[in-house]
Motif scaffolding. Sequence first.
Motif, PDB file in Angstrom:
ATOM      1  N   ALA A  99       0.828  -1.206   0.000  1.00  0.00           N
ATOM      2  CA  ALA A  99       0.000   0.000   0.000  1.00  0.00           C
ATOM      3  C   ALA A  99       0.863   1.257   0.000  1.00  0.00           C
ATOM      4  O   ALA A  99       0.534   2.245  -0.662  1.00  0.00           O
ATOM      5  CB  ALA A  99      -0.936  -0.013   1.208  1.00  0.00           C
ATOM      6  N   VAL A 100       1.989   1.216   0.714  1.00  0.00           N
ATOM      7  CA  VAL A 100       2.915   2.370   0.697  1.00  0.00           C
ATOM      8  C   VAL A 100       3.435   2.557  -0.719  1.00  0.00           C
ATOM      9  O   VAL A 100       3.434   3.666  -1.259  1.00  0.00           O
ATOM     10  CB  VAL A 100       4.082   2.165   1.693  1.00  0.00           C
ATOM     11  N   GLU A 101       3.841   1.453  -1.341  1.00  0.00           N
ATOM     12  CA  GLU A 101       4.376   1.533  -2.715  1.00  0.00           C
ATOM     13  C   GLU A 101       3.358   2.113  -3.685  1.00  0.00           C
ATOM     14  O   GLU A 101       3.679   2.887  -4.574  1.00  0.00           O
ATOM     15  CB  GLU A 101       4.746   0.132  -3.215  1.00  0.00           C
ATOM     16  N   LEU A 102       2.103   1.718  -3.514  1.00  0.00           N
ATOM     17  CA  LEU A 102       1.052   2.153  -4.446  1.00  0.00           C
ATOM     18  C   LEU A 102       0.428   3.488  -4.030  1.00  0.00           C
ATOM     19  O   LEU A 102      -0.443   4.020  -4.720  1.00  0.00           O
ATOM     20  CB  LEU A 102      -0.054   1.097  -4.545  1.00  0.00           C
ATOM     21  N   GLY A 103       0.836   4.014  -2.881  1.00  0.00           N
ATOM     22  CA  GLY A 103       0.232   5.248  -2.366  1.00  0.00           C
ATOM     23  C   GLY A 103      -1.214   5.033  -1.939  1.00  0.00           C
ATOM     24  O   GLY A 103      -2.069   5.905  -2.114  1.00  0.00           O
ATOM     25  N   LEU A 104      -1.482   3.848  -1.386  1.00  0.00           N
ATOM     26  CA  LEU A 104      -2.872   3.487  -1.074  1.00  0.00           C
ATOM     27  C   LEU A 104      -3.018   2.964   0.357  1.00  0.00           C
ATOM     28  O   LEU A 104      -3.781   2.030   0.595  1.00  0.00           O
ATOM     29  CB  LEU A 104      -3.332   2.358  -2.030  1.00  0.00           C
ATOM     30  N   THR A 105      -2.282   3.563   1.297  1.00  0.00           N
ATOM     31  CA  THR A 105      -2.382   3.042   2.664  1.00  0.00           C
ATOM     32  C   THR A 105      -3.788   3.257   3.226  1.00  0.00           C
ATOM     33  O   THR A 105      -4.493   4.190   2.838  1.00  0.00           O
ATOM     34  CB  THR A 105      -1.346   3.707   3.605  1.00  0.00           C
ATOM     35  N   ALA A 106      -4.180   2.382   4.142  1.00  0.00           N
ATOM     36  CA  ALA A 106      -5.536   2.415   4.688  1.00  0.00           C
ATOM     37  C   ALA A 106      -5.775   3.662   5.532  1.00  0.00           C
ATOM     38  O   ALA A 106      -4.894   4.107   6.266  1.00  0.00           O
ATOM     39  CB  ALA A 106      -5.770   1.170   5.524  1.00  0.00           C
TER      40      ALA A 106
END
Length: 213
Positions: A99-106
């Motif tokens: 998620a950090v890599e994709l810029g999509l953290t919860a």
Amino acid sequence: MNILLIAPPGAGKGTQGTVIAEELGLPHIATGDLLRDNIARGTELGRASQALVERGELVPDDLVLEMVREVLERDGRDGYVLDGVPRTIEQARTLYQTAVELGLTADVALHLHVPDDVVVERLLARAAEQGRADDTADVIRHRLALYHRVTAPILAWYQQRDILVTVDAAPPVEEVTREVLAALESVRLDDAPPADTTGLAAAFGVPPEPSQP
Ligand code: AMP
């Protein structure tokens, strides 16, 4: 909004996940559904998972994580309701890294809390209606035990990251939906500065998220 849905089997994850996703216009990504779909289609992942799912065992982390990464990259760019993952510490760690890599953290880890006796009652009723292979009394007990031993400890990490929201999911479905949507709305409106996640990132063994400009 990026939402993780974490709950014991029978807590209404599927039902609430579907409603939340509809209400917020987000994709509902449910690992159990994705695995059952793969099993029905006889894919390689389905063949590797079938016996485990039917026995109420967890599918190996690497298989689940690869599947989730693919779907998140494809469907989760503008927000998601991710239902049924993480279920192990390793899944939590790798999912966070992805998620950090994709810029999509919860933004929120939504925990549906239901006492075990209510869960067992609901699952046995579902077995009578839907005949899911993993809804027999023995398998239900095993899935619940796994949840308490392997999955529930992850909640503390989300608490530490200050994104954990727990809702009592024992009341009737509509009541729970109202509570859940109200809780999510207050998260959305909460413009408090983001929690310091440095410690958590270290706990997950990955570098912290880059700070916002
Ligand atoms: P669910 O529909 O979420 O109750 O999931 C049904 C079954 O799919 C579980 O009992 C596991 O066998 C498998 N499964 C779903 N999600 C995961 C996951 N994140 N990790 C491992 N196994 C999973």
